[in-house]
Design an enzyme around this catalytic site. Sequence first.
Site, short mmCIF file in Angstrom:
data_model
loop_
_atom_site.label_atom_id
_atom_site.label_comp_id
_atom_site.label_asym_id
_atom_site.label_seq_id
_atom_site.Cartn_x
_atom_site.Cartn_y
_atom_site.Cartn_z
N PHE A 80 0.82 -1.21 0.00
CA PHE A 80 0.00 0.00 0.00
C PHE A 80 0.86 1.26 0.00
O PHE A 80 0.46 2.30 -0.53
CB PHE A 80 -0.97 -0.02 1.18
CG PHE A 80 -2.04 1.03 1.05
CD1 PHE A 80 -2.95 0.98 0.00
CD2 PHE A 80 -2.13 2.07 1.96
CE1 PHE A 80 -3.93 1.95 -0.15
CE2 PHE A 80 -3.11 3.05 1.82
CZ PHE A 80 -4.01 2.99 0.77
N TYR A 81 2.04 1.16 0.60
CA TYR A 81 2.96 2.31 0.56
C TYR A 81 3.23 2.69 -0.90
O TYR A 81 3.11 3.86 -1.30
CB TYR A 81 4.26 1.96 1.29
CG TYR A 81 5.39 2.92 1.07
CD1 TYR A 81 5.32 4.23 1.54
CD2 TYR A 81 6.55 2.53 0.38
CE1 TYR A 81 6.37 5.12 1.33
CE2 TYR A 81 7.60 3.41 0.18
CZ TYR A 81 7.50 4.71 0.65
OH TYR A 81 8.54 5.59 0.44
N GLY A 82 3.59 1.67 -1.72
CA GLY A 82 3.86 1.92 -3.14
C GLY A 82 2.65 2.48 -3.86
O GLY A 82 2.77 3.35 -4.73
#
Length: 316
Positions: free
Chosen positions: A150-152
């Site tokens: 989810f960071y990406g």
Amino acid sequence: MAQKTIFLTGAAGFIGMHTALQLKARGDVVIGFDNFCSYYNPSLKRDRAKILKDNGIHIYEGDLTDSCALQKRASGATHILHLAAQAGVRYSIENPKAYVDANLVGFSNILELARLFKLPLVYASSSSVYGANIKLPFSVEDPTDKPINFYGATKKANELMAYSYHHLYGLPCTGLRFFTVYGPWGRPDMACYSFTKAIIEEVPIKLYNMGKMKRDFTYIDDIVAGTLGALDYMGGARVYNLGNHKSEELLYFIDILEKSVGKRALIEKLPMQMGEMRETFADIEPAKKELGFSPRISLAEGLPLFVKWYKEYHSA
Ligand SMILES: NC(=O)c1ccc[n+]([C@@H]2O[C@H](COP(=O)([O-])OP(=O)(O)OC[C@H]3O[C@@H](n4cnc5c(N)ncnc54)[C@H](O)[C@@H]3O)[C@@H](O)[C@H]2O)c1
């Protein structure tokens, strides 16, 4: 070159502190902004802020979700350098909401700030946008529509949001896809710091994918040089890779750390973890041509500098 006044978010962070010092050293003015959040020990952020203060750089305490605070503090700026974010791949699997607040709501507030004040924007993206991409080296022309954590996904969203502000309002905006940055004052959640700590304290290092991982590790001074280059070369809606253009085995990275610390590492090999990329490798040709980016520091040179800092900082 005319003096710039940079509104620098994430100034108490790892990359923020080093960039602020270099901006100041070349004659620019820095207005710092940071919320000193507790994702990792805030005392490290306070110590970085003290170094900035000793160099005449003030950090205003505030949150990206507070658009009034952003507008108040950015007054007088000529550029925005947006480095504040909820960072970290693994934590995004546990707590995606933190990434929505800082990286999506916060980023949209930064875009609005740039639009209202008509300020060019340079912002931090990440090699994580390449996700499931298997073509190496990663080029900015490669598809990035399959983030595997989810960071990406939030970093890719930032690039798309920035593009739309450029298209609609003519906002000059440059995204920098940083590749695993390391060096003195680095982040405790990253391999360089956590592996060094584990080697010194004789605690096993957990290596996923049985240690078969490769990363393009980039020394902090090279990242700062590329970031300054981006601030000086604004226009359009651009995205660049800032990496070392070398994909290095994690076991080689540990080998250099062991030699620098003077102790062997204890290693626990584990299967692949969800959300992790097996390899990162940056194609940096566009950044070389347009930003004058030319990474100089190898792992063999950079890691001993980190270990030296780590020992001094923790004995102080
Ligand atoms: N270090 C790396 O290897 C790396 C790699 C790729 C991308 N990046 C990106 O580069 C940027 C800087 O990374 P870093 O390594 O210096 O991380 P960092 O965590 O040390 O710095 C980020 C700073 O932002 C601040 N911050 C977080 N949320 C905030 C909020 N809501 N409001 C105000 N301040 C907030 C934090 O307190 C911190 O000081 C981040 O955007 C990160 O995602 C870093």
